[in-house]
Design a protein around this motif. Structure first.
Motif, PDB file in Angstrom:
ATOM      1  N   THR A   1       0.790  -1.192   0.000  1.00  0.00           N
ATOM      2  CA  THR A   1       0.000   0.000   0.000  1.00  0.00           C
ATOM      3  C   THR A   1       0.823   1.242   0.000  1.00  0.00           C
ATOM      4  OG1 THR A   1      -0.111  -0.468   2.251  1.00  0.00           O
ATOM      5  CG2 THR A   1      -2.059  -0.821   1.029  1.00  0.00           C
TER       6      THR A   1
ATOM      7  N   ASP B   1      -2.072   6.208   0.406  1.00  0.00           N
ATOM      8  CA  ASP B   1      -2.925   6.140   1.590  1.00  0.00           C
ATOM      9  C   ASP B   1      -2.601   7.241   2.577  1.00  0.00           C
ATOM     10  OD1 ASP B   1      -4.443   3.998   0.746  1.00  0.00           O
ATOM     11  OD2 ASP B   1      -2.956   2.556   1.429  1.00  0.00           O
TER      12      ASP B   1
ATOM     13  N   GLY C   1      -5.018  -4.279  -0.321  1.00  0.00           N
ATOM     14  CA  GLY C   1      -5.438  -2.903  -0.090  1.00  0.00           C
ATOM     15  C   GLY C   1      -5.835  -2.196  -1.368  1.00  0.00           C
ATOM     16  N   THR C   2      -5.523  -0.918  -1.437  1.00  0.00           N
ATOM     17  CA  THR C   2      -5.964  -0.109  -2.571  1.00  0.00           C
ATOM     18  C   THR C   2      -5.568  -0.701  -3.936  1.00  0.00           C
ATOM     19  OG1 THR C   2      -5.788   1.803  -1.130  1.00  0.00           O
ATOM     20  CG2 THR C   2      -6.031   2.224  -3.462  1.00  0.00           C
TER      21      THR C   2
ATOM     22  N   GLN D   1     -13.448   4.775  -1.232  1.00  0.00           N
ATOM     23  CA  GLN D   1     -12.230   4.207  -0.648  1.00  0.00           C
ATOM     24  C   GLN D   1     -12.560   3.035   0.277  1.00  0.00           C
ATOM     25  OE1 GLN D   1      -9.098   4.927  -1.594  1.00  0.00           O
ATOM     26  NE2 GLN D   1      -8.426   3.282  -0.261  1.00  0.00           N
ATOM     27  N   GLN D   2     -13.695   3.128   0.940  1.00  0.00           N
ATOM     28  CA  GLN D   2     -14.083   2.010   1.817  1.00  0.00           C
ATOM     29  C   GLN D   2     -14.406   0.766   0.998  1.00  0.00           C
ATOM     30  OE1 GLN D   2     -16.777   4.756   4.099  1.00  0.00           O
ATOM     31  NE2 GLN D   2     -16.452   3.241   5.694  1.00  0.00           N
TER      32      GLN D   2
ATOM     33  N   ASP E   1     -11.181  -0.634  -0.039  1.00  0.00           N
ATOM     34  CA  ASP E   1     -10.489  -1.291   1.076  1.00  0.00           C
ATOM     35  C   ASP E   1     -11.044  -2.686   1.339  1.00  0.00           C
ATOM     36  OD1 ASP E   1      -8.753   0.743   1.509  1.00  0.00           O
ATOM     37  OD2 ASP E   1      -9.860   1.644   3.169  1.00  0.00           O
TER      38      ASP E   1
ATOM     39  N   THR F   1      -6.029   2.352  10.774  1.00  0.00           N
ATOM     40  CA  THR F   1      -6.494   2.506   9.397  1.00  0.00           C
ATOM     41  C   THR F   1      -8.017   2.659   9.355  1.00  0.00           C
ATOM     42  OG1 THR F   1      -6.483   0.114   9.153  1.00  0.00           O
ATOM     43  CG2 THR F   1      -4.590   1.284   8.294  1.00  0.00           C
TER      44      THR F   1
ATOM     45  N   SER G   1     -10.244   4.778   6.602  1.00  0.00           N
ATOM     46  CA  SER G   1     -11.536   4.344   6.039  1.00  0.00           C
ATOM     47  C   SER G   1     -12.568   5.445   5.828  1.00  0.00           C
ATOM     48  CB  SER G   1     -12.146   3.249   6.917  1.00  0.00           C
ATOM     49  OG  SER G   1     -11.557   2.036   6.612  1.00  0.00           O
TER      50      SER G   1
END
Lengths: 293, 475, 311
Positions: free
Chosen positions: B5, B103, B225-226, B434-435, B438, C271, C276
């Motif tokens: 990330t 991030d 992750g992303t 973004q959530q 994730d 995080t 988030s």
């Protein structure tokens, strides 16, 4: 191990030294030396990487002989896009110094109160303060962030100073409490009879007597503030950002930055090494809150 | 180099697609003239190196002041770091460019928005982030009108992608699509056609994987992750599905007016499952360390000849096109994101824009705007392409023969744009994006690592995202 | 408590102006203790209450929607959150491995260093250097040393006849690498505590034991070990709590990867809260974490209390 134990006791008593010295003594040296080397090696890596050229940093096999260059230091301090590392360094110094000063002043006062006065709930209060030492910053970061935000103090020196003060108070109070208790009470009694007020006694009589304790707790507090990462990362972005915030910007996709970050790492570590060495004697006592002396 | 990330480079997202015809700039005649005027007044004429030596002269962009920029470790900003000293000379002032991993940048932007006064004058915004950031970015329209900034030179999709609810929240500086790059030489040798469908990709990867020592079939973002989360929704777009329940249009989905009922996740769908299975299948033909591979590394592996194909944000092609040592240099063909059965070929558009935080000190706004117009001027854009950023959101730059020579990918992307193959709905600009990413980035990673089945993974992701949406109060 | 001996109260008592003295005494106590107390109240106790409050809300960072009351649903969600369970598990693994290894190594090394051989004191002092180094720098340098392509750890490994190992990117290895890093930083501290405790052991006990004819191993198990018990417990608790809250190494070295294998609880909490960015959910995690830490710190406090009483 057991053999070693008994023998060491012998040594302590100063007997049979030569008899046991050989193979076990050599073995001790060997183990101790290997362990010491293990402990020191990463420091060697930090410093040498900071002094290497980019090619040498990525070399395989690792380069042992190289001509040191200060380019990485220069880049980190004077070039390198964003704000110079000096800026972060200065913030770190200001915040560590002020928070340490406040923590030691408030902590010494409270420690004296705990050592020399009795009042209702004293034990509970003392142990509650001790337990704040265990407060994990990460469990406090959400409420503290919102508190600081509502106070309009995000990205300000004062917020970090207050938080670090609170973080170090339990350490200062507990260690100094021990030091104060060790002062013979008769000295203070004599001062009382001479007409000093209690606060005068604290300030003029007791405080000077615990100077070594103050020095070592101050150093420890300063180091903890200096090293702290999480609060700094969340509560500061720019104006009040400290060295750990700079280091957190390390991005390995820009693979070229190793040297620069190691240079900053060197600057972040060097003062601590000196203090740690100077602190030797009181370190264990400090880190265990006086539980082990 | 392995960190998943820590750096996410180029995400992308956005806009382009909904209006395929948009390739042609909207007619805003206001301004050829004013463009010229702005240009001159800003002094970007000084851009060229000699003139640049005139440091700090009056009338320069910064005029001795300091500008504070919060940006990302993506090509255009890496270029700025590279030529930082020259740029300071050109601008006649100090440029504080804080470059952060993706991030960390995202976090810093959110935190900065809560400060009473912004710590930065300019921030970098990824296209899909406008939805999340819209409430704390300055509307640039008044500034655009006031200074007569010429908007017609920008690719339409890139330009409108930076708009939310009629407000212009950013100026594109590095917008580009994610496409598939393949090694023409290897494909020819093996008698393969450029891949059009996902099955083509799998077949070609299978054939070429290990056909030479150290050669993998395909490099892609499987890092937790992303990186993986974005890969998932972008590939799902090529299977014809947006991550949330957007209204369908002739060409895909509409993100113009997203309503609460559109927020339902669409991961547990045939397209979602097909995506999971496709990614899982890619694992067999991937280079070592695939589970930690992200934007930078996949391109590096590809550049060094370690993979026959890679998904790539087009601007990153500079990594090999500009590097004489790179094995892949000059041997690369590009195609739009290969599509699944019954789906249309479509590549996600994304990339970076410059915006001004709304909590910035009012007196800083004119300076910030001046610097933005300078950084996004055709002259600077062209400059970036020389040092490792193969992107041009401006027509005048993408038609420049010199740029095309450095960056063969630029005309290819232009053509995709004119065919309407670039889209922005894969990563809809909703605050929860973004959530979503994730969740997918963590659940799908477990699937790739063999801890979950694809069926299980899409179900779990669906549930988790559903919870997020309920929590946000959409339904 | 040695209160009666150290307190002025007895001193002031018999005097005629005892009322005045008592007032001054109370005021002095208050003046001395209050400032520290207030700071800790505001920055320790209040945040705990506030965290409880936040955890009962849907509370997002930097979103236009205001926080909404959510009852216990954040806790309910935690209960079903596989990622949370995983992070607790990873944290436990990390603590058990790291602290376990540090204790064993530190214990053994304390005996090695517990001697008067020349030069040992210097070596001992040098080993202390890792203890107070900024954890981010520790993460940075070990991240560099563990690198698969040019890391020096890999080089040693290859020299010894192995092949390159992706230390930080392969399942269990990644966690072990972080454990190794933590062991590097903290073994010396553990060793020093034991060393200090050994030095403080009274000589006469050993003489008595030897006179009683106990063998070497008997002395170790029946005399040394029981005498070291308080030190063992203290260092164990301190290290466990510190390991539980450490996230710098994960931040620098793995960011929780691969596949969540190094996603320790603090990292997941951090995080969740700030990336988030779900503050309410993070606060719920924080409350659970605090409960756990409180239990551990109570153990520590008990240990210290019992020492105070016996002292």
């Amino acid at each position: 191990m057991t053999v070693g134990l008994v023998r060491s006791k012998d040594l302590k008593a100063g007997v049979r030294r030569s008899a046991a010295a050989w193979p076990i003594g050599t073995l001790r040296y060997l183990v101790a030396a290997i362990f010491t080397g293990f402990c020191l090696f990463p420091f060697y890596v930090i410093v040498t990487t900071a002094l290497k050229t980019e090619t040498a940093i990525f070399a395989w096999p690792p380069v042992w002989n190289f001509k040191p260059t200060l380019q990485s230091f220069y880049n980190a301090l004077f070039v390198f896009g964003g704000r110079s590392a000096i800026f972060y360094l200065i913030n770190s110094v200001i915040i560590s110094a002020v928070s340490t000063f406040v923590a030691v002043v408030l902590g010494a006062m409270a420690a004296y109160g705990f050592a020399r006065f009795s009042f209702a709930g004293k034990r509970h209060l003392a142990f509650w303060i001790l337990s704040t030492r265990f407060a994990p910053p990460v469990a406090f970061i959400v409420p503290i962030y919102l508190m600081v935000q509502k106070a309009g103090m995000l990205d300000s020196h004062i917020a970090l100073i207050l938080i670090y003060t609170a973080m170090n108070l339990s350490l200062v109070i507990w260690i100094l409490r021990g030091f104060f208790s060790e002062i013979p009470i008769e000295i203070e009694e004599a001062a009382l009879v001479d007409g000093y007020s209690r606060l005068q006694i604290f300030w003029r009589v007791a405080l000077p007597l615990v100077r070594p304790g103050i020095v070592s707790t101050a150093i420890l507090s300063a180091i903890f503030s200096w090293n702290e990462f999480l609060y700094a990362m969340v509560l500061t972005q720019s104006k009040a950002a400290t060295l750990p915030v700079y280091l957190a910007g390390f991005s390995n996709s820009m693979g070229l930055a190793w040297g620069e970050y190691m240079a900053v790492g060197t600057m972040a570590v060097l003062p601590i090494l000196i203090f740690t060495f100077a602190l030797q004697k009181h370190l264990v006592r400090g880190l265990t809150f006086g539980a082990v002396k | 180099m392995k960190q998943n990330t820590s750096t996410r480079p180029l995400p992308a997202v956005t806009v382009w697609e909904a209006k395929p015809q948009s390739l042609f700039p909207r007619k805003r005649h206001s301004s050829l003239l004013s463009l010229a005027l702005v240009g001159v007044s800003i002094g970007f004429a000084t851009l060229n190196a000699h003139a640049a030596a005139a440091t700090g002269q009056a009338g320069s962009v910064l005029d001795g002041q300091t500008i504070r920029i919060l940006a990302i470790g993506d090509p255009v900003f890496q270029v700025m770091q590279k030529i930082h000293d020259d740029m300071e000379k050109m601008a006649g002032g100090k440029i504080e460019l804080d470059v952060r991993p993706f991030d960390v940048l995202h976090q810093q932007v959110l935190l900065n928005a809560q400060n009473p006064t912004s710590s930065y004058d300019i921030i970098a915004i990824d296209l899909p982030q406008f939805g999340e950031y819209k409430s704390f970015l300055l509307d640039l329209n008044p500034l655009i009108k006031q200074t007569g900034f010429d908007t017609t030179d920008f690719h339409q999709a890139a330009w409108t992608g930076a708009q939310v609810g009629g407000k212009q929240l950013g100026i594109p500086i590095q917008p580009h699509p994610e496409i598939l790059a393949y090694r023409k030489d290897l494909f020819e040798e093996a008698g393969l056609q450029p891949p059009v469908t996902t099955d083509d990709v799998l077949a070609a990867a299978k054939k070429l994987h290990n056909s030479k020592p150290g050669l993998a079939g395909i490099a892609w973002n499987a890092a937790r992750g992303t990186p993986l989360g974005q890969t998932f929704i972008q590939v799902m777009g090529s299977f014809g599905q947006a991550p949330i329940d957007l209204p369908r249009t002739d060409h895909g989905f509409s993100i113009d007016n997203i309503k609460p009922e559109n927020m339902k996740p669409m991961i547990d769908t045939p397209a979602g499952l097909a995506t999971a299975k496709y990614l899982k299948a890619l694992m067999d033909y991937s280079p070592p360390g695939i589970l930690n591979m992200a934007w930078d590394e996949r391109v590096r592996v590809f550049a060094q000849g370690g993979a026959a194909m890679t998904y790539i944000w087009s601007g990153r092609s500079a990594i090999y096109e500009l590097d004489p040592q790179a094995t892949a240099r000059g041997k690369v063909g590009y195609v739009v994101h290969p599509h699944g059965p019954n789906a249309a070929p479509v590549s996600p558009l994304g990339g970076w824009n410059l915006g001004i935080p709304s909590n910035v000190d009012k007196s800083r706004i004119p300076l910030a705007w001046k610097v933005i117009t300078w950084l996004t001027s055709p002259e600077m854009m062209k400059e970036y392409t020389k040092y490792g950023d193969c992107v041009s959101p401006r027509h005048s730059v993408s038609q420049d023969p010199e740029v095309v020579m450095h960056c063969p990918v630029v005309p290819v992307v232009d053509e995709m744009a004119s065919k309407g193959e670039l889209a922005d709905w894969q990563r809809p600009p909703v605050p929860e994006l973004q959530q979503i990413v994730d969740v997918l980035g963590s659940v799908m990673h477990e699937m790739l690592a063999g801890k979950r089945t694809p069926e299980d993974a899409v179900k779990e992701s669906q549930q988790q995202i559903d919870r997020i949406m309920r929590k946000a109060g959409y339904y | 408590m040695e209160a009666s001996r150290t307190d002025y109260f007895s001193l002031g008592e018999p005097k005629p102006d005892s009322m005045k003295l008592a007032v001054e005494r109370r005021r002095a106590t208050w003046l001395l203790i209050a400032p520290a107390f207030v700071v800790l109240l505001g920055l320790n106790l209040f945040p705990i209450v506030y965290a409880l409050y936040i955890s009962c809300h849907y509370w997002m960072l930097a979103r236009p929607q205001p926080p909404r009351f959510a009852g216990l649903s954040n806790y309910q969600e935690l209960f079903f959150d596989a990622r949370f369970r995983n992070s607790v598990l990873v944290s436990l693994k990390f603590i058990v491995l790291a602290v376990g290894i540090e204790m064993l190594l530190g214990f053994g090394l304390a005996f090695v260093f517990n001697t008067r051989l020349r030069g040992m004191a210097t070596l001992r002092k040098l080993t202390l250097l890792p203890s107070l180094v900024m954890p981010l720098v520790v993460g940075l340098v070990w991240f560099y040393m563990f690198n698969e392509n040019f890391g020096i750890v890999n080089w040693f490994w290859v020299v010894l006849g192995g092949t390159r190992v992706p230390f930080l990117t392969q399942g269990a290895l990644a966690l072990l690498s972080i454990v190794a890093t933590d062991v590097w930083q903290w073994t010396p501290f553990v060793m020093l505590v034991f060393f200090a405790a050994l030095q403080a052991l009274p000589e006469y006990v050993y003489e008595a034991a030897r006179i009683d004819g106990l063998s070497g191993s008997q002395i170790f198990f029946r005399v040394t070990l029981p005498l070291l018990r308080p030190a063992i417990l203290i260092v164990l608790i301190i290290r466990a709590v510190d390991a539980l809250r450490s996230l710098e190494l994960v931040f620098m070295m793995t960011k929780g990867g691969p596949a969540g294998d190094t996603e320790v609880l603090p990292w997941y909490l951090y995080t969740t809260g700030f990336m988030s960015p779900d503050l309410g959910y993070a606060a719920a995690m924080a409350v659970l974490m605090l409960a756990l830490v409180t239990i551990l710190s109570q153990l520590f406090v008990r240990q210290l209390e019992s020492r105070e009483v016996t002292r």
